[in-house]
Write a protein that holds these residues in place. Structure first.
Motif, PDB file in Angstrom:
ATOM      1  N   TYR A  15       0.822  -1.214   0.000  1.00 17.53           N
ATOM      2  CA  TYR A  15       0.000   0.000   0.000  1.00 17.53           C
ATOM      3  C   TYR A  15       0.856   1.263   0.000  1.00 17.53           C
ATOM      4  O   TYR A  15       0.381   2.321  -0.371  1.00 17.53           O
ATOM      5  N   ARG A  16       2.113   1.134   0.368  1.00 19.65           N
ATOM      6  CA  ARG A  16       3.020   2.282   0.312  1.00 19.65           C
ATOM      7  C   ARG A  16       3.267   2.704  -1.137  1.00 19.65           C
ATOM      8  O   ARG A  16       3.343   3.874  -1.442  1.00 19.65           O
ATOM      9  N   PHE A  17       3.402   1.731  -2.053  1.00 21.57           N
ATOM     10  CA  PHE A  17       3.590   2.118  -3.460  1.00 21.57           C
ATOM     11  C   PHE A  17       2.264   2.288  -4.176  1.00 21.57           C
ATOM     12  O   PHE A  17       2.152   3.099  -5.086  1.00 21.57           O
ATOM     13  N   GLU A  18       1.239   1.556  -3.770  1.00 26.48           N
ATOM     14  CA  GLU A  18      -0.061   1.702  -4.425  1.00 26.48           C
ATOM     15  C   GLU A  18      -0.730   3.029  -4.072  1.00 26.48           C
ATOM     16  O   GLU A  18      -1.514   3.556  -4.857  1.00 26.48           O
ATOM     17  N   GLY A  19      -0.412   3.563  -2.912  1.00 23.98           N
ATOM     18  CA  GLY A  19      -0.998   4.823  -2.480  1.00 23.98           C
ATOM     19  C   GLY A  19      -0.201   6.048  -2.867  1.00 23.98           C
ATOM     20  O   GLY A  19      -0.610   7.169  -2.593  1.00 23.98           O
ATOM     21  N   ASP A  20       0.918   5.862  -3.515  1.00 24.68           N
ATOM     22  CA  ASP A  20       1.776   6.976  -3.940  1.00 24.68           C
ATOM     23  C   ASP A  20       1.674   7.086  -5.461  1.00 24.68           C
ATOM     24  O   ASP A  20       2.238   6.262  -6.179  1.00 24.68           O
ATOM     25  N   PRO A  21       0.959   8.096  -5.975  1.00 28.44           N
ATOM     26  CA  PRO A  21       0.722   8.155  -7.423  1.00 28.44           C
ATOM     27  C   PRO A  21       1.998   8.251  -8.263  1.00 28.44           C
ATOM     28  O   PRO A  21       2.046   7.695  -9.353  1.00 28.44           O
ATOM     29  N   VAL A  22       3.017   8.909  -7.766  1.00 28.21           N
ATOM     30  CA  VAL A  22       4.254   9.034  -8.538  1.00 28.21           C
ATOM     31  C   VAL A  22       4.977   7.694  -8.580  1.00 28.21           C
ATOM     32  O   VAL A  22       5.398   7.233  -9.646  1.00 28.21           O
ATOM     33  N   LEU A  23       5.105   7.044  -7.440  1.00 28.85           N
ATOM     34  CA  LEU A  23       5.771   5.740  -7.390  1.00 28.85           C
ATOM     35  C   LEU A  23       4.982   4.688  -8.169  1.00 28.85           C
ATOM     36  O   LEU A  23       5.556   3.906  -8.923  1.00 28.85           O
ATOM     37  N   ASP A  25       3.045   5.171 -10.696  1.00 28.78           N
ATOM     38  CA  ASP A  25       3.236   5.453 -12.117  1.00 28.78           C
ATOM     39  C   ASP A  25       4.603   4.951 -12.595  1.00 28.78           C
ATOM     40  O   ASP A  25       4.708   4.379 -13.679  1.00 28.78           O
ATOM     41  N   ASP A  26       5.629   5.139 -11.772  1.00 27.60           N
ATOM     42  CA  ASP A  26       6.963   4.631 -12.126  1.00 27.60           C
ATOM     43  C   ASP A  26       6.955   3.110 -12.237  1.00 27.60           C
ATOM     44  O   ASP A  26       7.566   2.539 -13.143  1.00 27.60           O
ATOM     45  N   ALA A  28       4.344   1.181 -12.913  1.00 25.02           N
ATOM     46  CA  ALA A  28       3.579   0.801 -14.108  1.00 25.02           C
ATOM     47  C   ALA A  28       4.394   1.022 -15.378  1.00 25.02           C
ATOM     48  O   ALA A  28       4.358   0.186 -16.292  1.00 25.02           O
ATOM     49  N   ARG A  29       5.142   2.090 -15.428  1.00 31.14           N
ATOM     50  CA  ARG A  29       5.997   2.367 -16.596  1.00 31.14           C
ATOM     51  C   ARG A  29       7.031   1.255 -16.756  1.00 31.14           C
ATOM     52  O   ARG A  29       7.286   0.776 -17.864  1.00 31.14           O
ATOM     53  N   ALA A  30       7.610   0.809 -15.640  1.00 30.36           N
ATOM     54  CA  ALA A  30       8.613  -0.263 -15.691  1.00 30.36           C
ATOM     55  C   ALA A  30       7.984  -1.613 -16.033  1.00 30.36           C
ATOM     56  O   ALA A  30       8.624  -2.464 -16.650  1.00 30.36           O
ATOM     57  N   MET A  31       6.721  -1.812 -15.659  1.00 32.93           N
ATOM     58  CA  MET A  31       6.040  -3.082 -15.946  1.00 32.93           C
ATOM     59  C   MET A  31       5.531  -3.172 -17.380  1.00 32.93           C
ATOM     60  O   MET A  31       5.383  -4.280 -17.908  1.00 32.93           O
ATOM     61  N   ILE A  50      -5.838  -3.855  -8.410  1.00 25.61           N
ATOM     62  CA  ILE A  50      -6.662  -2.862  -9.105  1.00 25.61           C
ATOM     63  C   ILE A  50      -5.920  -1.555  -9.341  1.00 25.61           C
ATOM     64  O   ILE A  50      -5.897  -1.064 -10.473  1.00 25.61           O
ATOM     65  N   PRO A  51      -5.258  -0.943  -8.344  1.00 22.02           N
ATOM     66  CA  PRO A  51      -4.506   0.265  -8.668  1.00 22.02           C
ATOM     67  C   PRO A  51      -3.355  -0.014  -9.638  1.00 22.02           C
ATOM     68  O   PRO A  51      -3.062   0.818 -10.512  1.00 22.02           O
ATOM     69  N   VAL A  52      -2.732  -1.186  -9.500  1.00 22.11           N
ATOM     70  CA  VAL A  52      -1.619  -1.522 -10.392  1.00 22.11           C
ATOM     71  C   VAL A  52      -2.117  -1.642 -11.828  1.00 22.11           C
ATOM     72  O   VAL A  52      -1.523  -1.087 -12.757  1.00 22.11           O
ATOM     73  N   VAL A  53      -3.216  -2.363 -12.039  1.00 19.64           N
ATOM     74  CA  VAL A  53      -3.723  -2.561 -13.393  1.00 19.64           C
ATOM     75  C   VAL A  53      -4.224  -1.238 -13.997  1.00 19.64           C
ATOM     76  O   VAL A  53      -4.076  -1.008 -15.195  1.00 19.64           O
ATOM     77  N   THR A  54      -4.784  -0.377 -13.175  1.00 21.47           N
ATOM     78  CA  THR A  54      -5.249   0.923 -13.678  1.00 21.47           C
ATOM     79  C   THR A  54      -4.070   1.753 -14.174  1.00 21.47           C
ATOM     80  O   THR A  54      -4.115   2.328 -15.265  1.00 21.47           O
ATOM     81  N   ALA A  55      -3.013   1.801 -13.384  1.00 21.42           N
ATOM     82  CA  ALA A  55      -1.816   2.546 -13.793  1.00 21.42           C
ATOM     83  C   ALA A  55      -1.168   1.895 -15.013  1.00 21.42           C
ATOM     84  O   ALA A  55      -0.729   2.587 -15.943  1.00 21.42           O
TER      85      ALA A  55
END
Length: 154
Positions: A15-23, A25-26, A28-31, A50-55
């Protein structure tokens, strides 16, 4: 205590990375380059996927489905909301995989809906049997990071 029932001395607070929009996004870009060719729908598993797939959808342009652990008993009564999965090549997306139990269960349910699934992608593979459990179901698991990666960089 993990979802798998195992106890551990290491906890990856997703939740630390899922709740941080900048992280997020980074991540998701790498994935995005890890998404196999020919995938038509990204399916994020409740709740962390869900947040991961959305990003990830923002970076790939692919439509997303949001997959519940159980179909609702009201409203649409669907297991998967968003993009239709029937007859389409679907990539299951999860945040952290340990034993692979929920991915195995959700993959079976999505296949019952007509989804064609042979790959899954996660942010972190804890390397505790998830890849083997998925392989037994005909699903290959890819990950952005592994527990080993995180141990060697900390």
């Amino acid at each position: 205590m993990l979802r798998s029932g195992r106890t551990t001395t290491e906890y990856f607070d997703k939740y630390r990375f899922e709740g941080d929009p900048v992280l997020l996004d980074d991540i998701a870009r790498a994935m995005a380059p890890l998404v196999p060719r020919g995938i038509e729908v990204l399916a994020g598993l409740e709740m962390g996927g869900i947040p991961v797939v959305t990003a990830l959808g923002r970076h790939t342009g692919l439509p997303c489905a949001f997959v519940r652990k159980q179909a609702k008993t009201y409203g649409t009564c669907r297991l998967a909301e968003g993009a239709d999965v029937a007859g389409r090549r679907v990539l299951v997306v999860e945040d952290v995989v340990t034993s692979g139990g929920q991915v195995v269960l959700s993959t079976a349910e999505l296949r019952n809906l007509g989804a064609q699934i042979s790959e899954a992608l996660c942010v972190i593979d804890r390397e505790q049997g998830g890849a083997a459990a998925l392989a037994a179901e005909g699903v290959s698991l890819s990950s952005l990071l592994t527990a080993t990666d995180l141990r060697t960089t900390s």
